[in-house]
Scaffold this motif. Structure first.
Motif, PDB file in Angstrom:
ATOM      1  N   VAL A  90       0.841  -1.188   0.000  1.00 45.06           N
ATOM      2  CA  VAL A  90       0.000   0.000   0.000  1.00 45.06           C
ATOM      3  C   VAL A  90       0.884   1.249   0.000  1.00 45.06           C
ATOM      4  CG1 VAL A  90      -1.875   1.183   1.189  1.00 45.06           C
ATOM      5  CG2 VAL A  90      -1.628  -1.291   1.412  1.00 45.06           C
ATOM      6  N   ALA A  91       0.603   2.168  -0.921  1.00 41.50           N
ATOM      7  CA  ALA A  91       1.323   3.435  -0.937  1.00 41.50           C
ATOM      8  C   ALA A  91       0.335   4.552  -0.624  1.00 41.50           C
ATOM      9  CB  ALA A  91       1.963   3.669  -2.296  1.00 41.50           C
ATOM     10  N   TYR A  92       0.789   5.521   0.139  1.00 41.19           N
ATOM     11  CA  TYR A  92      -0.090   6.620   0.504  1.00 41.19           C
ATOM     12  C   TYR A  92       0.298   7.871  -0.268  1.00 41.19           C
ATOM     13  CZ  TYR A  92      -1.653   3.467   4.111  1.00 41.19           C
ATOM     14  OH  TYR A  92      -2.174   2.371   4.762  1.00 41.19           O
ATOM     15  N   TYR A  94      -0.894  12.100  -1.310  1.00 44.14           N
ATOM     16  CA  TYR A  94      -1.571  13.246  -0.713  1.00 44.14           C
ATOM     17  C   TYR A  94      -1.819  14.305  -1.754  1.00 44.14           C
ATOM     18  CZ  TYR A  94       0.226  10.721   3.234  1.00 44.14           C
ATOM     19  OH  TYR A  94       0.484   9.710   4.121  1.00 44.14           O
ATOM     20  N   ARG A 115      -5.105  -8.777   1.066  1.00 42.78           N
ATOM     21  CA  ARG A 115      -4.430  -8.217   2.219  1.00 42.78           C
ATOM     22  C   ARG A 115      -4.214  -6.710   2.058  1.00 42.78           C
ATOM     23  NH1 ARG A 115       1.465  -9.987   4.591  1.00 42.78           N
ATOM     24  NH2 ARG A 115       2.342  -7.932   4.494  1.00 42.78           N
ATOM     25  N   THR A 119      -6.082  -3.522   4.003  1.00 42.14           N
ATOM     26  CA  THR A 119      -5.295  -2.523   4.725  1.00 42.14           C
ATOM     27  C   THR A 119      -5.688  -1.120   4.273  1.00 42.14           C
ATOM     28  OG1 THR A 119      -3.470  -4.072   4.891  1.00 42.14           O
ATOM     29  CG2 THR A 119      -2.949  -1.758   5.253  1.00 42.14           C
ATOM     30  N   LYS A 355      -5.302  -8.079  19.350  1.00 39.00           N
ATOM     31  CA  LYS A 355      -5.226  -6.675  19.748  1.00 39.00           C
ATOM     32  C   LYS A 355      -6.512  -5.981  19.320  1.00 39.00           C
ATOM     33  CE  LYS A 355      -2.591  -2.527  20.284  1.00 39.00           C
ATOM     34  NZ  LYS A 355      -1.436  -1.685  19.999  1.00 39.00           N
TER      35      LYS A 355
ATOM     36  N   ARG B 154       5.374  10.847   4.716  1.00 40.72           N
ATOM     37  CA  ARG B 154       5.251  10.030   3.500  1.00 40.72           C
ATOM     38  C   ARG B 154       5.272  10.864   2.229  1.00 40.72           C
ATOM     39  NH1 ARG B 154       0.449   6.528   6.004  1.00 40.72           N
ATOM     40  NH2 ARG B 154       1.628   4.796   6.886  1.00 40.72           N
ATOM     41  N   ALA B 161       6.504   6.714   0.511  1.00 38.95           N
ATOM     42  CA  ALA B 161       5.043   6.644   0.411  1.00 38.95           C
ATOM     43  C   ALA B 161       4.494   5.346   0.986  1.00 38.95           C
ATOM     44  CB  ALA B 161       4.606   6.798  -1.046  1.00 38.95           C
ATOM     45  N   LYS B 162       5.361   4.326   1.061  1.00 40.48           N
ATOM     46  CA  LYS B 162       4.895   3.031   1.541  1.00 40.48           C
ATOM     47  C   LYS B 162       5.412   2.703   2.938  1.00 40.48           C
ATOM     48  CE  LYS B 162       6.045   0.259  -1.711  1.00 40.48           C
ATOM     49  NZ  LYS B 162       5.876  -0.925  -2.529  1.00 40.48           N
ATOM     50  N   ARG B 164       5.664   2.319   6.798  1.00 41.78           N
ATOM     51  CA  ARG B 164       4.673   2.134   7.843  1.00 41.78           C
ATOM     52  C   ARG B 164       4.821   3.220   8.904  1.00 41.78           C
ATOM     53  NH1 ARG B 164       3.951  -1.416   4.521  1.00 41.78           N
ATOM     54  NH2 ARG B 164       3.222  -3.501   4.973  1.00 41.78           N
ATOM     55  N   PRO B 177      12.496  -4.380   3.931  1.00 46.14           N
ATOM     56  CA  PRO B 177      11.226  -3.986   3.298  1.00 46.14           C
ATOM     57  C   PRO B 177      10.273  -5.150   3.089  1.00 46.14           C
ATOM     58  CG  PRO B 177      13.055  -3.829   1.739  1.00 46.14           C
ATOM     59  CD  PRO B 177      13.650  -4.127   3.070  1.00 46.14           C
ATOM     60  N   GLN B 180       7.750  -6.059   6.628  1.00 39.79           N
ATOM     61  CA  GLN B 180       6.969  -5.030   7.309  1.00 39.79           C
ATOM     62  C   GLN B 180       5.548  -5.544   7.513  1.00 39.79           C
ATOM     63  OE1 GLN B 180       8.434  -1.908   8.368  1.00 39.79           O
ATOM     64  NE2 GLN B 180      10.170  -3.250   7.962  1.00 39.79           N
ATOM     65  N   ARG B 181       4.968  -5.160   8.624  1.00 40.37           N
ATOM     66  CA  ARG B 181       3.652  -5.705   8.969  1.00 40.37           C
ATOM     67  C   ARG B 181       2.520  -4.858   8.400  1.00 40.37           C
ATOM     68  NH1 ARG B 181       5.539  -6.212  15.237  1.00 40.37           N
ATOM     69  NH2 ARG B 181       7.106  -7.812  14.852  1.00 40.37           N
ATOM     70  N   PRO B 182       1.440  -5.511   8.007  1.00 50.33           N
ATOM     71  CA  PRO B 182       0.290  -4.717   7.562  1.00 50.33           C
ATOM     72  C   PRO B 182      -0.233  -3.865   8.722  1.00 50.33           C
ATOM     73  CG  PRO B 182      -0.303  -7.054   7.722  1.00 50.33           C
ATOM     74  CD  PRO B 182       1.170  -6.966   7.953  1.00 50.33           C
ATOM     75  N   GLU B 183      -0.626  -2.654   8.419  1.00 52.05           N
ATOM     76  CA  GLU B 183      -1.177  -1.773   9.458  1.00 52.05           C
ATOM     77  C   GLU B 183      -2.618  -1.441   9.131  1.00 52.05           C
ATOM     78  OE1 GLU B 183       2.584   0.703  11.327  1.00 52.05           O
ATOM     79  OE2 GLU B 183       1.399   1.622   9.748  1.00 52.05           O
ATOM     80  N   TYR B 188      -1.833  -0.836  16.012  1.00 51.59           N
ATOM     81  CA  TYR B 188      -0.420  -1.033  15.690  1.00 51.59           C
ATOM     82  C   TYR B 188       0.121  -2.231  16.466  1.00 51.59           C
ATOM     83  CZ  TYR B 188      -1.238   3.645  14.015  1.00 51.59           C
ATOM     84  OH  TYR B 188      -1.767   4.714  13.359  1.00 51.59           O
ATOM     85  N   SER B 204       3.541  10.732   9.667  1.00 49.42           N
ATOM     86  CA  SER B 204       3.450  10.038   8.376  1.00 49.42           C
ATOM     87  C   SER B 204       2.467  10.702   7.419  1.00 49.42           C
ATOM     88  CB  SER B 204       3.019   8.587   8.589  1.00 49.42           C
ATOM     89  OG  SER B 204       4.087   7.839   9.084  1.00 49.42           O
ATOM     90  N   ASN B 205       1.290  11.055   7.911  1.00 45.24           N
ATOM     91  CA  ASN B 205       0.231  11.545   7.022  1.00 45.24           C
ATOM     92  C   ASN B 205       0.215  13.061   6.851  1.00 45.24           C
ATOM     93  OD1 ASN B 205      -0.941   9.117   6.168  1.00 45.24           O
ATOM     94  ND2 ASN B 205      -1.951   8.883   8.143  1.00 45.24           N
TER      95      ASN B 205
END
Lengths: 574, 318
Positions: A90-92, A94, A115, A119, A355, B154, B161-162, B164, B177, B180-183, B188, B204-205
């Motif tokens: 996933v890339a974010y 803006y 997956r 996300t 969690k 990011r 951009a990717k 976490r 790389p 990395q865990r899905p968020e 978290y 990040s955002n």
């Protein structure tokens, strides 16, 4: 800064306008072929969200006709990474317009689609589903719509792309719209979450209806994709929903101050409100809503604040401060939809860490109710869930938690599962059913006096005493016993040989009766070589084929529920 | 304190905040960042905040104050000092730490500094490797920190951009790389094995524009080097180089006074200034808007620098 002096730009007006902007998060999914990169590139370019030098650097490159910019190259980080063999992810991104700011969770299609889509959708208010007009509705689009609906993304914008390739033909667009509407109805019936959907005919390549409306399709008088994005209601309106506040941290800078720091997950809290803290259920009133910028009269989601109560209540991290009227469910058994995200498949006998909000509890997946076939939306029986599978499961928690259904509350209905050995996040879960605890949370079991009662045993073991007779292949009997153990049942197995001795002494009934009174679940095991498992309890009997072990095990659990040994969710809800 | 308080256009947030039913983007970003800061402080044993004195660090520091108010910030600040920071930055750093009441740790790779490491003797990449990356890893190991906040965003560059929000590092401090865990949602996964650590990016955002707007609205002090002043610079074509370190000068080169400012704060030998008239935060924001449609010429240095930053980050810095 020639451009600034040339236009009547006022920085003060700009800053005032910026203050009114909100934030919309949306997800996109698709592969290069759908034109997804082109669409995002076009959104960024036409909203002036890219530097001119970036545009210059891609001019004359790519696969488009001479003189046309290949907008896909603006978001090309992913392609380079694919060549290097780095996980596609996933890339974010803006961008902002005069109306609002946007965060795009850009999820590539193909590999690990489920997956990544999940996300991206988890934080999205809207999702853009792409359909290639020249190809019609493909599996990819169905999959994205399903996941968006499952994750409760409220607004779907269906971009029917590449209209230029089909001569901007209205009947083709209408046919795609009709067939995809039918798919969406099916999906909504399955996930229980209706979505609001809008269809827009676009050409990302030509820029038709992405940012600007177009004259190329005079038959379409609706808004462009961006106009829709600008007009959608912002981050879900939870002001009037029940107040929920998971406690992240207790702040005690000195003996005069004790506050509970957290983020409002839903609803509104006001000074003077009566609240209850779960799982204890103890009540108090809000005395102060503290922030660095001064006390507030009220706080709405998703503000991060610190609450001070009017009396001393034992609250710690992981507890849920909630409206005293609309309560959460304090549960140690929940049903959930799971999206499996790990290479190692789901193991029903394994202990995972769950969690949820700000706490972590050990949990066991006691049953896999079904696996969803995303092509047909059929619910199939399954022995496990693998990477990118979606299924319904029953979870048994080793400590009760205060939850809401995900349908009602995204913040207090969501969970992740963590593998305690690898520490990987193995699944995302959405609570679909929560079973109220048999014993009210505010009665402290250990503080009770005298003889241990049947009710207390029931509360601890989550079943009543009883006898389960099993006859069939020994592996299957073992599997049933193990599955009962996995859900925390207190069992006592008597195998055929011992049973004979007891029968010889004529005391079988005496022994099983004593055990039943002590709340134990007695298993009378009679292994044989037949191809079926016969199970009986409380006057009910079932027979299950040995070919499908998971089915047989599930059937036994259902039998125990019918026999009143397992406490059924319906009964406990009273 | 070298803080340009006087020249700021005063439009206080508090006086103009009507009880608007809607939260604007800055309040939403702030709430998210505070949630992250509180999660990490509660789930890790020894967190630390990397404090680089720049605008992003300044915002992150304010968010940390907000997250734990009325308590104090429950973790120390760590500054990696290369020995080439502007004197103004160091004065600002010490003043801020005092004002906020946070413990400030400063770590320098003394052997490398004593050996005369500089970006002209070595190349930029190896200089950074020794004075920044190595120093950071040594400091984290020395203090046994298991979580380190960084101000990275990011929107800075494609490769970020990717990233976490919780970025996992193995026992050697390196980023895998593929691991990395899905968020999902705001849940978290904070589980680590002994020796492993995470880098956390609460901003990040945020975009560069968000950061400046927040600094403006919150009246957060920033180093005066961000504001345009007449400053002595070595002028090399479009590039402006501060005269802070004498080894930067070429034989016979004389500084000129140029109205200029820094867009980002780094080590003085490697941080180019830009010609600018932006002497206030709104001025900086206006300039930022103009960058979107103006020639790339006036930020050539900064842009090149970001390119090399990307490589450094991959190698374990950030």
């Amino acid at each position: 800064m020639a451009t600034l002096t040339a236009s009547p730009f006022s920085i003060d007006e700009f800053l005032l306008a910026e203050r009114e902007k909100d934030l919309l998060r949306f997800s996109t999914a698709g592969s290069v072929d759908d034109g997804k990169s082109t669409l995002i590139g076009r959104l960024l370019y036409d909203t002036q969200s890219v530097y001119e030098d970036q545009v210059k650097s891609i001019e004359g490159k790519g696969t488009t006709a001479p003189g046309q910019i290949d907008f896909a190259l603006l978001t090309d980080g992913l392609r380079a990474e694919r060549e290097q063999g780095i996980t596609i992810d996933v890339a974010y991104r803006y961008f902002s317009t005069a109306r609002r700011k946007f965060i795009i969770a850009d999820t590539p299609g193909h590999e690990q689609y489920t997956r990544n889509m999940a996300t991206g959708a988890s934080t999205a208010d809207a999702a853009i589903v792409l359909i290639d007009a020249s190809k019609g509705v493909q599996i990819q689009s169905r999959r994205h719509a399903y996941i968006a609906s499952l994750l409760r993304v409220r607004h779907l914008l269906v971009a029917v792309n590449k209209m230029d390739l089909i001569g901007y033909d209205e009947p083709t667009f209408r046919a795609i719209e009709a067939s995809f509407r039918a798919v969406l109805e099916q999906i909504a019936a399955d996930t229980g979450t209706p979505v609001e959907v809008r269809f827009v005919p676009v050409s990302a390549l030509k820029g038709d209806n992405v940012v600007h409306t177009t004259s190329a399709m005079s038959w379409y008088s609706g808004p462009s994709l961006l106009e829709l994005l600008e007009a959608l209601p912002s981050a879900r309106e939870t002001r009037s929903e029940p107040f929920r506040f998971p406690v992240q941290r207790v702040l005690r800078p000195d003996h005069t101050f004790r506050g509970f720091a957290g983020q409002v997950a839903s609803g509104t809290v006001r000074r003077g409100d009566e609240i209850a803290a779960y799982p204890s259920g103890r009540k108090a009133k809000i005395e102060r809503i503290v922030t660095f910028d001064g006390d507030l009269e009220e706080a709405i989601a998703p503000l991060s604040v610190t609450l001070v109560l009017d009396r001393e209540v034992d609250i710690s991290r992981g507890d849920l401060i909630s409206s005293a009227k609309a309560k959460p469910v304090v549960a140690s058994s929940v049903k959930a939809s799971l999206v499996w995200m790990d290479q190692r498949p789901l193991d029903v006998n394994r202990r995972y860490l769950l969690k949820h909000t700000s706490h972590t509890v050990p949990a066991i997946v006691s049953l896999i109710d079904h696996r969803v076939d995303l092509g047909t939306l059929r619910h199939d029986p399954a022995l496990t869930l693998r990477m990118n599978d979606i299924g319904g499961v029953s979870l048994h928690l080793l400590r009760p938690i205060a939850v809401d259904l995900y349908r009602d509350n995204r913040g207090t209905g969501a969970l992740i599962l963590i593998d305690p050995e690898t520490n990987a996040t193995v699944a995302a879960g959405m609570v679909t059913e929560a079973q109220l605890q048999a014993v009210a949370g505010d009665e402290d079991e250990s503080a009770a006096w005298g003889r241990v009662t049947a009710g207390e045993r029931e509360a601890r073991w989550r079943h009543r005493g009883g006898v389960l007779e099993l006859a069939g292949p020994v592996e299957l009997i073992d599997a049933v016993e193990r599955s009962l153990f996995a859900v925390g049942a207190a069992t006592c197995r008597i195998d055929a040989g011992k049973l004979e001795s007891l029968q010889h002494l004529g005391i079988v009934d005496i022994v099983t009766d004593l055990q039943t009174r002590s709340g134990l679940l007695t298993i009378l095991a009679r292994p044989n070589d037949e191809g079926a498992l016969t199970a009986s309890a409380g006057g009910f009997e079932i027979s299950a084929s040995a070919d499908n072990r998971m089915h047989a095990v599930t059937a036994v659990h259902q039998l125990l529920e019918r026999a009143g040994i397992f406490i059924s969710p319906e009964g406990a809800d009273l | 304190m070298p803080v340009a308080e006087s020249e700021r256009v005063k439009t206080s947030r508090k006086e103009s905040t009507s009880p608007s039913p809607r939260l604007n983007h800055l309040r939403l970003l702030e709430a998210e960042s505070i949630h992250i800061l509180r999660e990490v402080a509660s789930e890790f044993e020894r967190p630390v905040m990397l404090y680089s004195i720049g605008k992003d660090s300044s915002v992150m520091l304010r968010l940390a104050q907000k997250a734990f108010y009325p308590g104090s910030i429950p973790f120390p600040l760590l500054h990696i000092d290369t020995g080439f920071k502007f004197a103004e930055m160091l004065a600002f750093r010490d003043a801020m730490a005092r004002q906020v009441g946070a413990e400030l740790l400063v770590w320098r790779n003394e052997p490398a500094i004593a050996a005369g490491t500089n970006p002209i003797v070595l190349d930029t990449k190896r200089c950074c490797g020794l004075l920044k990356t190595q120093a950071l890893l040594d400091a984290l190991r020395h203090y046994n920190f298991d979580a380190a906040f960084g101000g990275a965003r990011r929107d800075e560059e494609k490769s970020r951009a990717k990233e976490r929000i919780y970025s996992f590092r193995d026992a050697a401090g390196q980023w895998d790389p593929k691991n990395q865990r899905p968020e999902l949602w705001n849940l978290y996964n904070a589980r680590i094995h002994p020796g492993e650590s995470i880098r956390v990016f609460p901003l990040s955002n945020w975009t560069e524009m968000d950061v400046w707007q927040y600094i403006h609205e919150e009246e957060i002090p920033v180093v005066d080097l961000y504001f345009a002043r007449e400053r002595p610079m070595f002028v090399r074509g479009d590039a402006l180089l501060p005269i802070e370190q004498d080894f930067v000068a070429r034989p016979g080169e004389k500084p000129q006074m140029v109205k200029s400012r820094l867009r980002s704060l780094g080590c003085s030998p490697c941080t180019g200034a830009i010609r600018s008239d932006a002497a206030t935060i709104p001025g900086i924001i206006a300039e930022l808007i103009s960058f979107h449609s103006s020639e790339r010429a006036n930020r050539v240095i900064d842009h090149d620098q970001e390119g090399s930053m990307e490589i450094k980050k991959r190698e374990g810095y950030f």
